[in-house]
Scaffold this motif. Structure first.
Motif, PDB file in Angstrom:
ATOM      1  N   PHE A 154       0.711  -1.210  -0.042  1.00 47.98           N
ATOM      2  CA  PHE A 154       0.085   0.052  -0.175  1.00 47.98           C
ATOM      3  C   PHE A 154       0.859   1.312  -0.067  1.00 47.98           C
ATOM      4  CE2 PHE A 154      -2.050   3.445   2.470  1.00 47.98           C
ATOM      5  CZ  PHE A 154      -3.108   3.613   1.549  1.00 47.98           C
ATOM      6  N   ALA A 155       1.685   1.249   0.852  1.00 49.47           N
ATOM      7  CA  ALA A 155       2.805   2.317   0.968  1.00 49.47           C
ATOM      8  C   ALA A 155       3.498   2.933  -0.391  1.00 49.47           C
ATOM      9  CB  ALA A 155       3.659   2.295   2.154  1.00 49.47           C
ATOM     10  N   LYS A 156       4.082   1.848  -0.957  1.00 45.09           N
ATOM     11  CA  LYS A 156       4.983   1.917  -2.166  1.00 45.09           C
ATOM     12  C   LYS A 156       4.057   2.102  -3.415  1.00 45.09           C
ATOM     13  CE  LYS A 156       8.287  -1.213  -0.635  1.00 45.09           C
ATOM     14  NZ  LYS A 156       8.903  -2.615  -0.822  1.00 45.09           N
ATOM     15  N   GLU A 157       2.879   1.139  -3.564  1.00 44.37           N
ATOM     16  CA  GLU A 157       2.036   1.387  -4.545  1.00 44.37           C
ATOM     17  C   GLU A 157       1.026   2.609  -4.848  1.00 44.37           C
ATOM     18  OE1 GLU A 157       0.327  -2.399  -5.134  1.00 44.37           O
ATOM     19  OE2 GLU A 157       2.117  -3.316  -5.237  1.00 44.37           O
ATOM     20  N   ARG A 158       0.378   2.676  -3.779  1.00 47.02           N
ATOM     21  CA  ARG A 158      -0.578   3.747  -3.521  1.00 47.02           C
ATOM     22  C   ARG A 158       0.011   5.092  -3.006  1.00 47.02           C
ATOM     23  NH1 ARG A 158      -5.108   2.506  -6.341  1.00 47.02           N
ATOM     24  NH2 ARG A 158      -5.652   0.157  -6.110  1.00 47.02           N
ATOM     25  N   LEU A 159       0.833   5.229  -2.214  1.00 47.73           N
ATOM     26  CA  LEU A 159       1.322   6.502  -1.590  1.00 47.73           C
ATOM     27  C   LEU A 159       2.517   6.797  -2.231  1.00 47.73           C
ATOM     28  CD1 LEU A 159       0.432   5.726   2.170  1.00 47.73           C
ATOM     29  CD2 LEU A 159      -1.097   6.893   0.474  1.00 47.73           C
ATOM     30  N   ALA A 160       3.159   6.098  -3.050  1.00 48.95           N
ATOM     31  CA  ALA A 160       4.588   6.292  -3.399  1.00 48.95           C
ATOM     32  C   ALA A 160       5.569   6.620  -2.413  1.00 48.95           C
ATOM     33  CB  ALA A 160       4.512   7.201  -4.718  1.00 48.95           C
ATOM     34  N   VAL A 161       5.388   5.965  -1.132  1.00 48.47           N
ATOM     35  CA  VAL A 161       6.504   6.331  -0.227  1.00 48.47           C
ATOM     36  C   VAL A 161       6.880   4.929   0.328  1.00 48.47           C
ATOM     37  CG1 VAL A 161       5.799   8.422   0.237  1.00 48.47           C
ATOM     38  CG2 VAL A 161       4.897   6.531   1.581  1.00 48.47           C
ATOM     39  N   TYR A 162       8.033   4.559   1.034  1.00 50.58           N
ATOM     40  CA  TYR A 162       8.118   3.574   1.752  1.00 50.58           C
ATOM     41  C   TYR A 162       7.718   3.516   3.092  1.00 50.58           C
ATOM     42  CZ  TYR A 162      11.603   2.345  -2.032  1.00 50.58           C
ATOM     43  OH  TYR A 162      12.366   2.213  -3.221  1.00 50.58           O
ATOM     44  N   PRO A 163       7.479   2.184   3.539  1.00 48.13           N
ATOM     45  CA  PRO A 163       6.882   2.100   5.084  1.00 48.13           C
ATOM     46  C   PRO A 163       7.680   2.999   6.108  1.00 48.13           C
ATOM     47  CG  PRO A 163       6.758   0.039   3.949  1.00 48.13           C
ATOM     48  CD  PRO A 163       7.649   0.711   3.115  1.00 48.13           C
ATOM     49  N   HIS A 164       9.057   2.942   6.272  1.00 44.20           N
ATOM     50  CA  HIS A 164      10.003   3.669   6.994  1.00 44.20           C
ATOM     51  C   HIS A 164       9.932   5.002   6.919  1.00 44.20           C
ATOM     52  CE1 HIS A 164      12.760   3.829   3.529  1.00 44.20           C
ATOM     53  NE2 HIS A 164      13.217   4.775   4.360  1.00 44.20           N
ATOM     54  N   GLN A 165       9.542   5.681   5.661  1.00 46.29           N
ATOM     55  CA  GLN A 165       9.238   7.195   5.558  1.00 46.29           C
ATOM     56  C   GLN A 165       8.064   7.496   6.138  1.00 46.29           C
ATOM     57  OE1 GLN A 165       9.487   6.768   1.238  1.00 46.29           O
ATOM     58  NE2 GLN A 165      11.085   8.580   1.294  1.00 46.29           N
ATOM     59  N   LEU A 166       6.785   6.781   6.165  1.00 46.32           N
ATOM     60  CA  LEU A 166       5.791   6.973   7.134  1.00 46.32           C
ATOM     61  C   LEU A 166       5.909   6.848   8.569  1.00 46.32           C
ATOM     62  CD1 LEU A 166       2.958   5.006   4.978  1.00 46.32           C
ATOM     63  CD2 LEU A 166       3.143   7.373   5.255  1.00 46.32           C
ATOM     64  N   GLN A 167       6.711   5.924   9.059  1.00 41.43           N
ATOM     65  CA  GLN A 167       6.921   5.737  10.272  1.00 41.43           C
ATOM     66  C   GLN A 167       7.717   7.105  11.012  1.00 41.43           C
ATOM     67  OE1 GLN A 167       5.900   3.004  12.527  1.00 41.43           O
ATOM     68  NE2 GLN A 167       6.466   4.677  13.915  1.00 41.43           N
ATOM     69  N   LEU A 168       8.624   7.224  10.047  1.00 37.60           N
ATOM     70  CA  LEU A 168       9.470   8.772  10.416  1.00 37.60           C
ATOM     71  C   LEU A 168       8.557   9.730  10.585  1.00 37.60           C
ATOM     72  CD1 LEU A 168      12.719   8.173   8.342  1.00 37.60           C
ATOM     73  CD2 LEU A 168      12.615   8.164  10.782  1.00 37.60           C
ATOM     74  N   ALA A 169       7.659   9.973   9.708  1.00 41.50           N
ATOM     75  CA  ALA A 169       6.660  11.002   9.984  1.00 41.50           C
ATOM     76  C   ALA A 169       6.004  11.033  11.106  1.00 41.50           C
ATOM     77  CB  ALA A 169       5.828  10.961   8.652  1.00 41.50           C
ATOM     78  N   TRP A 170       5.557   9.758  11.387  1.00 44.33           N
ATOM     79  CA  TRP A 170       4.644   9.504  12.595  1.00 44.33           C
ATOM     80  C   TRP A 170       5.407   9.761  13.900  1.00 44.33           C
ATOM     81  CZ3 TRP A 170       2.998   4.097  10.325  1.00 44.33           C
ATOM     82  CH2 TRP A 170       2.104   4.197   9.262  1.00 44.33           C
TER      83      TRP A 170
END
Length: 144
Positions: free
Chosen positions: A78-94
């Motif tokens: 989901f992160a890569k295909e739909r948001l065009a980010v890596y999961p670790h990038q989301l985690q860093l933002a959170w």
């Protein structure tokens, strides 16, 4: 006999490759509570919601974001295909939002079945599921 073994091994490898390619081709869909009026989101808006920067739906209702664990294959897709980010990038933002006191991390669930249940029972909820987990208690939000 050795040639037959090699052919069988090659056939098994080809089948394994085809099945993993098929599994990766099945899209992970953006899914919301049925009470959400929004039917379509842009990638940028979806990314802002999942990064916890946008906290409300366009009608003003609070968004309640649900995600699977960072190492869950569906979350990664989901992160890569739909948001065009890596999961670790989301985690860093959170983490940045939580540690700075400016926001919260999304709600975590352990399985897609739990994700469906939480999306169905939480007004304003947004998450993602593979098609096989959909039912009439949730709605798909299209992305343009």
């Amino acid at each position: 006999m050795a040639r037959l073994t090699q052919r069988l091994l090659l056939a098994l490898l080809m089948l394994a490759g085809a099945s993993s390619a098929t599994a990766q081709e099945a899209p992970v869909l953006l899914v919301a509570h049925t009470g959400v009026d929004t039917r379509q989101l842009t990638r940028d808006t979806t990314r802002a919601i999942f990064a916890m920067r946008q906290r409300t739906w366009p009608d003003g209702q609070a968004v309640r974001v649900f995600v699977l664990a960072n190492d869950h294959p569906v979350h990664a897709r989901f992160a890569k295909e739909r948001l065009a980010v890596y999961p670790h990038q989301l985690q860093l933002a959170w983490d940045r939002m939580v540690f700075s006191g400016t926001g919260q991390a999304p709600n975590r669930v352990t399985t897609q079945a739990e994700m469906r249940e939480r999306l169905a029972s939480t007004p304003g909820a947004l998450g993602y599921l593979e098609r096989e987990y959909l039912d009439d208690r949730v709605q798909v939000i299209t992305m343009d």
